[in-house]
Scaffold this active site. Structure first.
Site, PDB file in Angstrom:
ATOM      1  N   ARG A  72      11.212   3.816   3.421  1.00 27.07           N
ATOM      2  CA  ARG A  72      10.868   2.837   4.468  1.00 27.07           C
ATOM      3  C   ARG A  72      12.135   2.042   4.771  1.00 27.07           C
ATOM      4  O   ARG A  72      12.823   1.591   3.857  1.00 27.07           O
ATOM      5  CB  ARG A  72       9.767   1.890   4.018  1.00 27.07           C
ATOM      6  CG  ARG A  72       9.547   0.757   5.010  1.00 27.07           C
ATOM      7  CD  ARG A  72       8.341  -0.083   4.699  1.00 27.07           C
ATOM      8  NE  ARG A  72       7.111   0.641   4.948  1.00 27.07           N
ATOM      9  CZ  ARG A  72       5.899   0.096   4.855  1.00 27.07           C
ATOM     10  NH1 ARG A  72       5.765  -1.164   4.487  1.00 27.07           N
ATOM     11  NH2 ARG A  72       4.826   0.811   5.106  1.00 27.07           N
ATOM     12  N   ARG A 115       0.803  -1.218   0.000  1.00 24.51           N
ATOM     13  CA  ARG A 115       0.000   0.000   0.000  1.00 24.51           C
ATOM     14  C   ARG A 115       0.842   1.278   0.000  1.00 24.51           C
ATOM     15  O   ARG A 115       0.584   2.198  -0.791  1.00 24.51           O
ATOM     16  CB  ARG A 115      -0.925   0.042   1.225  1.00 24.51           C
ATOM     17  CG  ARG A 115      -2.200  -0.716   1.064  1.00 24.51           C
ATOM     18  CD  ARG A 115      -2.585  -1.337   2.361  1.00 24.51           C
ATOM     19  NE  ARG A 115      -1.607  -2.363   2.678  1.00 24.51           N
ATOM     20  CZ  ARG A 115      -1.695  -3.626   2.227  1.00 24.51           C
ATOM     21  NH1 ARG A 115      -2.735  -3.994   1.559  1.00 24.51           N
ATOM     22  NH2 ARG A 115      -0.749  -4.507   2.488  1.00 24.51           N
ATOM     23  N   THR A 116       1.795   1.370   0.896  1.00 21.75           N
ATOM     24  CA  THR A 116       2.495   2.653   1.055  1.00 21.75           C
ATOM     25  C   THR A 116       3.276   2.979  -0.206  1.00 21.75           C
ATOM     26  O   THR A 116       3.162   4.080  -0.762  1.00 21.75           O
ATOM     27  CB  THR A 116       3.425   2.597   2.287  1.00 21.75           C
ATOM     28  OG1 THR A 116       2.664   2.116   3.397  1.00 21.75           O
ATOM     29  CG2 THR A 116       3.982   3.964   2.610  1.00 21.75           C
ATOM     30  N   LYS A 171      26.570  -3.882  -1.726  1.00 27.31           N
ATOM     31  CA  LYS A 171      28.039  -3.855  -1.756  1.00 27.31           C
ATOM     32  C   LYS A 171      28.618  -3.185  -0.514  1.00 27.31           C
ATOM     33  O   LYS A 171      29.819  -2.965  -0.422  1.00 27.31           O
ATOM     34  CB  LYS A 171      28.521  -3.071  -2.987  1.00 27.31           C
ATOM     35  CG  LYS A 171      27.999  -3.593  -4.300  1.00 27.31           C
ATOM     36  CD  LYS A 171      28.418  -2.638  -5.431  1.00 27.31           C
ATOM     37  CE  LYS A 171      27.508  -2.765  -6.631  1.00 27.31           C
ATOM     38  NZ  LYS A 171      27.605  -1.601  -7.529  1.00 27.31           N
ATOM     39  N   HIS A 212       4.895   5.604  11.571  1.00 28.78           N
ATOM     40  CA  HIS A 212       4.434   5.519  10.178  1.00 28.78           C
ATOM     41  C   HIS A 212       3.492   6.721   9.954  1.00 28.78           C
ATOM     42  O   HIS A 212       2.277   6.577   9.859  1.00 28.78           O
ATOM     43  CB  HIS A 212       3.710   4.192   9.959  1.00 28.78           C
ATOM     44  CG  HIS A 212       3.451   3.823   8.534  1.00 28.78           C
ATOM     45  ND1 HIS A 212       3.542   4.721   7.485  1.00 28.78           N
ATOM     46  CD2 HIS A 212       3.077   2.643   7.978  1.00 28.78           C
ATOM     47  CE1 HIS A 212       3.243   4.091   6.349  1.00 28.78           C
ATOM     48  NE2 HIS A 212       2.952   2.836   6.629  1.00 28.78           N
TER      49      HIS A 212
HETATM   50  N1   CP Z   1      -0.284   0.041   5.747  1.00 31.60           N
HETATM   51  C1   CP Z   1       0.917  -0.272   5.237  1.00 31.60           C
HETATM   52  O1   CP Z   1       1.929   0.300   5.616  1.00 31.60           O
HETATM   53  O2   CP Z   1       0.886  -1.263   4.311  1.00 31.60           O
HETATM   54  P1   CP Z   1       2.153  -1.752   3.473  1.00 31.60           P
HETATM   55  O3   CP Z   1       3.106  -2.402   4.439  1.00 31.60           O
HETATM   56  O4   CP Z   1       1.588  -2.702   2.456  1.00 31.60           O
HETATM   57  O5   CP Z   1       2.776  -0.539   2.850  1.00 31.60           O
END
Ligand code: CP
Length: 303
Positions: A101, A51-52, A80, A129
């Site tokens: 991320r 999703r993100t 590396k 998040h």
């Molecule tokens: N909600 C969320 O962070 O989903 P993903 O891990 O799929 O990005």
């Protein structure tokens, strides 16, 4: 908010968060535009995501921008031995904004301190998040008509769930009553609970989710985060702690909604999906509009 990195949800004031939601509403009405046509966004995912990553990329594409990046660091020079510092300094040469991320808590803060372009934290380990929080707030506002004075239940892995940590902190601005449901081993960390206490808000802790269902306006479920457990046997013991079924939500308040940041494992049965009280797939869609709004503000294209 021009050039202002978003690492922790509290990096943005309540007013700034509400501005993102207000603009998200405009993007929802009109999601296809060209305002990003001269911009490149880097999407650096050192950890898996559906999703993100894809909602950020969809948001950029629908606004006419370009995306560069990776979904697996194993295909990059990190393999590396290149440091995060050198990776960020290099990619900042190629982009106007970096979405990252990373499994290491604090990595996004570190990146924001050395990067010449703004950083958006798309999840750093079990810490925060914040863009999920903005879309969660938007989803709550859309479904409840307000963010104020709600009874919000958080269910599942409150220890490792970064979406929970950021959202609890954000909701402390809205006189929320918190219902915290988790196995004893996965209670909300005291560093997050501290924010509730500082605002003198009410919170209750439970292990049984059925106790909470009748009083909740928002029922925010999370999966048990297997990847954060050091002991796989401990995960196996706890993983089936919660399983929401359709029958359990028949007598809930009219405004009751089930939210979940997703992915789910087995904590929400698929027989809940057809209920008008299930909102998690719409919630994921809201991520596109919220991320469009956020990027437009950070790039200084809107105020
Ligand atoms: N909600 C969320 O962070 O989903 P993903 O891990 O799929 O990005």
């Amino acid at each position: 908010m021009k050039n202002k990195s978003l690492v922790s949800i509290n990096d943005y004031t309540k007013e700034e968060q509400l501005r993102v939601l207000e603009l998200a509403r405009e993007f929802e009405k009109n999601p296809v535009q060209t305002i990003l046509q001269d911009y490149v966004v880097a999407s650096l995912f050192f950890e898996p995501s559906t999703r993100t990553r894809l909602s950020f990329e969809s948001a950029v594409n629908r606004l006419g921008g370009k995306v560069i990046g990776f979904s697996e660091a194993s295909n990059t020079s990190v393999k590396k031995g290149e440091s995060l510092r050198d990776t960020i300094l290099t990619i900042a040469n190629y982009s106007d904004l970096i979405v990252m991320r990373n499994p290491i808590e604090g990595s996004a803060r570190f990146a924001s301190e050395i990067s010449p372009v703004p950083i958006i934290n798309a999840g750093d380990g079990a810490n925060q998040h914040p863009t999920q929080t903005l879309l969660d707030l938007y989803s709550i506002l859309k479904t409840q008509g307000t963010l104020d004075n709600l009874h919000v239940a958080f269910v599942g892995d409150l220890k490792y769930g970064r979406t929970v940590h950021s959202l609890v902190i954000a909701l402390c601005n809205f006189n929320t009553t918190f219902h915290l449901v988790s196995p004893l081993e996965l209670k909300l960390p005291s560093s997050v609970k501290m924010h509730i206490k500082e605002k003198n808000l009410t919170y209750h802790q439970y292990t049984d989710m059925e106790e909470v269902i009748p009083n909740a306006d928002v029922f925010y479920m999370t999966r048990i985060q297997r990847e954060r457990f050091s002991d796989p046997l401990e995960y196996e013991r706890i993983k089936n702690s919660y399983n929401l079924h359709h029958d359990m939500i028949l007598n809930t308040k009219d405004n009751f909604k089930v939210l979940h940041p997703l992915p789910r494992v087995n904590e929400i049965d698929i027989n809940v999906d057809s209920s008008p009280k299930a909102y998690y797939f719409e919630q994921a869609l809201n991520g596109v509009y919220v991320r469009q709004a956020l990027m437009a503000l950070i790039l200084g294209l809107l105020q």
